[in-house]
Write a protein that holds these residues in place. Structure first.
Motif, PDB file in Angstrom:
ATOM      1  N   THR A  90       0.844  -1.194   0.000  1.00 20.76           N
ATOM      2  CA  THR A  90       0.000   0.000   0.000  1.00 20.76           C
ATOM      3  C   THR A  90       0.879   1.245   0.000  1.00 20.76           C
ATOM      4  OG1 THR A  90      -0.089  -0.047   2.404  1.00 20.76           O
ATOM      5  CG2 THR A  90      -1.888  -1.129   1.215  1.00 20.76           C
ATOM      6  N   MET A  91       0.334   2.303  -0.536  1.00 19.09           N
ATOM      7  CA  MET A  91       1.030   3.592  -0.550  1.00 19.09           C
ATOM      8  C   MET A  91       0.332   4.486   0.471  1.00 19.09           C
ATOM      9  SD  MET A  91       3.385   3.468  -2.995  1.00 19.09           S
ATOM     10  CE  MET A  91       3.669   5.102  -3.599  1.00 19.09           C
ATOM     11  N   ASP A  92       0.630   4.243   1.736  1.00 20.80           N
ATOM     12  CA  ASP A  92      -0.015   5.007   2.795  1.00 20.80           C
ATOM     13  C   ASP A  92       1.032   5.656   3.691  1.00 20.80           C
ATOM     14  OD1 ASP A  92       0.951   2.787   4.050  1.00 20.80           O
ATOM     15  OD2 ASP A  92      -0.972   2.055   4.770  1.00 20.80           O
ATOM     16  N   THR A  95       3.800   3.349   5.067  1.00 21.99           N
ATOM     17  CA  THR A  95       4.858   3.042   4.107  1.00 21.99           C
ATOM     18  C   THR A  95       5.815   4.211   3.988  1.00 21.99           C
ATOM     19  OG1 THR A  95       3.266   1.716   2.861  1.00 21.99           O
ATOM     20  CG2 THR A  95       5.312   2.269   1.751  1.00 21.99           C
ATOM     21  N   PHE A  96       5.279   5.413   3.978  1.00 19.67           N
ATOM     22  CA  PHE A  96       6.119   6.604   3.889  1.00 19.67           C
ATOM     23  C   PHE A  96       6.995   6.749   5.124  1.00 19.67           C
ATOM     24  CE2 PHE A  96       6.953  11.191   4.142  1.00 19.67           C
ATOM     25  CZ  PHE A  96       7.540  11.370   2.908  1.00 19.67           C
ATOM     26  N   TYR A 103       9.052   3.111   0.528  1.00 17.92           N
ATOM     27  CA  TYR A 103       8.073   3.816  -0.296  1.00 17.92           C
ATOM     28  C   TYR A 103       8.362   3.593  -1.782  1.00 17.92           C
ATOM     29  CZ  TYR A 103       4.805   7.517  -1.557  1.00 17.92           C
ATOM     30  OH  TYR A 103       3.752   8.218  -2.071  1.00 17.92           O
ATOM     31  N   ALA A 106       7.452  -0.004  -2.801  1.00 24.01           N
ATOM     32  CA  ALA A 106       5.998  -0.150  -2.962  1.00 24.01           C
ATOM     33  C   ALA A 106       5.549   0.495  -4.267  1.00 24.01           C
ATOM     34  CB  ALA A 106       5.267   0.470  -1.777  1.00 24.01           C
ATOM     35  N   GLU A 107       6.086   1.669  -4.541  1.00 21.33           N
ATOM     36  CA  GLU A 107       5.741   2.366  -5.780  1.00 21.33           C
ATOM     37  C   GLU A 107       6.156   1.555  -7.000  1.00 21.33           C
ATOM     38  OE1 GLU A 107       6.305   6.835  -7.558  1.00 21.33           O
ATOM     39  OE2 GLU A 107       8.003   5.928  -6.521  1.00 21.33           O
TER      40      GLU A 107
END
Length: 175
Positions: A90-92, A95-96, A103, A106-107
């Motif tokens: 997930t990009m939440d 993750t950041f 990050y 995930a991207e």
């Protein structure tokens, strides 16, 4: 002939039902997730019915291997992507906060899955359109209707992106 009419009627009703549910899915709160799955299942059933037909003559691709294979991929691919979705990163905010490397990983994974999804969908759809047109089961000019629908679908996704990019280019530069 009776099997052909019945196959096309049931398959067509299924595709129309997909469109109606798709238009209404966001109008009812918390119905979007469940209706999305319902749309994918009804779509898969309808496309598989068109591919296999109630008889060989009722199949829109005359049950030729390449045509049936392409239509099976078109039918099942949305369900496969739905099944894979929970396993994707997930990009939440979590993750950041895990760091820039997490990050970026995930991207990268999401971008790869997105490109593979797009490529498989387009290739299978184009193959299916060509096989339907060449099979000679659907009368002219309706044998090209899936191609028209594919062009309209691609245009609906591409035209807004071009309009957004051109509108952005027309805006004055601000410091």
């Amino acid at each position: 002939m009776r099997e052909q009419r019945l196959t096309w009627t049931i398959g067509g009703i299924g595709l129309v039902l997909c469109g109606v549910i798709g238009m209404l899915q966001y109008s009812v709160v918390s119905l979007a997730q469940a209706s999305g799955l319902l749309v994918d299942v009804v779509f898969a059933g309808s496309v598989l019915l068109f591919a296999i037909g109630l008889s060989r003559a009722a199949s829109v691709v005359r049950r030729r291997r390449l045509g049936v294979g392409a239509l099976v991929v078109v039918a099942v691919w949305p369900l496969a992507m739905r099944a894979v979705e929970p396993f994707l990163p997930t990009m939440d905010a979590a993750t950041f906060e895990a760091g820039l490397d997490a990050y970026r990983a995930a991207e990268s994974a999401l971008s790869t899955v997105s490109y593979v999804n797009l490529l498989v969908s387009i290739v299978a759809s184009v193959l299916a359109c060509v096989q339907i047109a060449r099979a000679g089961v659907v009368p002219m000019p309706w044998n090209w209707a899936p191609t028209w629908a594919l062009i309209a679908s691609v245009a609906a996704g591409v035209v807004p992106a071009f309009l957004f990019a051109s509108a952005r280019a027309c805006l004055p530069y601000r410091w």
